[in-house]
Every structure is written in structure tokens, then in C-alpha cells.
Design a protein around this motif. Sequence first.
Motif: not given
Length: 241
Positions: A34-35, A157-158, A163-164, A167-169
Motif C-alpha cells: 500500500i505504501y 489516488l488510484n 504508478q505515475d 515514475k516521476k519521483i
Amino acid sequence: MLIIISFLKSPFMKGVFGEFLVNLSAKFFLDKNIYTLFKNVTLPTEIGTTQIDHVIVSKYGVFVIETKNMKGWIFGDQHQKMWTQKIYRHTTKFQNPLHQNYKHTQTLQTALALDPEKMFSLVVFVGDSTFKTAMPENVVYTGGYIRFIKIKKQPILNDSDIQDICKKIQSGRLKPSLKTHINHVKHVKTIVAEKQQRQDNSCPKCGKPMTLRTMKNGDNPGKQFWGCTGFPRCRTATQIT
């Protein structure tokens, strides 16, 4: 031995130990399904870099965590620019960690293009410290930070969002390394030095900035001096040596 002891007591090692405790708590008390935990996230900014101790991404939001390893009595208010640490008769001022983490949160929010209501700022104090003033709910001891996160039970958040964000982080952060950390520390020291220089060039009487002026009359026309920008209310002036 003295060198080793001195190193272990250094601010750097205190920070490392504090972050270790937060990481350990996340490992044991937060479900990895979850986290998602990101440690030491260094992001580029227009003027250099900003370093976030921990970012936790979940369906309940993105948690931006600032860790403080301190001891003694802690005095502060969410609106104060500086907080106070008191150890017996020794008093030290330090930047309001909420303000510090606000900058981190704003930088990350911009990088993620995320709505602010989906991000949560959290300051965690580890070590032998005691709050002597009432603190807001997002300033906690080590044991309280897991409770703060778990109290958020409304999914915002879904799976695609998560996932988005991850990926950005991962793609937007600078490579976690000693070199990245050293460069960031140099950047912070430069900012502190520039700020101190501005403070040192303030009027000793009223605190306003001093500005370079030139004498037009008197015995030394053309000679420069530092004059208070509060003139004519404040007529403080210092000669250039």
C-alpha cells in the motif's frame, strides 16, 4: 577514538540515525503493498537543489516527511519563522521545520503536477526532545508519524496515479549518492552564508538594510559610507574602513 566519537555525534550522523528510525518504522508498520517509501529524494530547483528526507506514496496521498533528530525542550508555533531548542541554560534557534518542509512539498508538487490536497506535510522529531508548546497535528514524535499516516483512510489516488507519481519521483530525482549529498550540502551552506551576509549588513539600530551612500557636502565630499535605508527616520551611518 576521539575522531570516531566526534563523527558519530556530528549533525550528519544524527540526521542519518533519525532517518534510519523513520525508515525502520515504515518497514515494520506500513504495508509495502500500500505504501511506497522513497528515501533522500534530491530534486533540482531553479536555484540549486532541495533534499527531502522521505516521501511515502499511497492511495491515501503523498506524504512529505522532514526528520529532526534533536534533544532538549522544543518551543515553536506553526507561524513563527524560527523555533527554539533549550538544553539546560543553552538556547539555540533553528528554522521552523514546517516552513522548511513547505518548500519541499511545493517543489515536489510542481514536479508531480499534483493537487495540493493530495499531499501531506509531516515533521517527525526523533531523539530525546520534548515539545513545550502545543504543536499542530503534523508535528509529531517518532511513534506518532505512523499514526498520522494511517489516520488517512480515504483513497484519493488510484493505481494509475500511484504508478505515475512513483515514475516521476524516480526519474526526476538526482541519483542517490554521496556526491549528490555533498553537492546539496555545499548549496545549502552557500545560501546560509549569503543570508548571514545580508543580516550582517543590517542597521545595528533598527535592523533595516544598510546601503552604500556618497557624501555630497561636509569635509569629505565624494567619500562613501554605509547609511541606513530607514533614513530620515533612522540616521545611523558607518564609515568604510
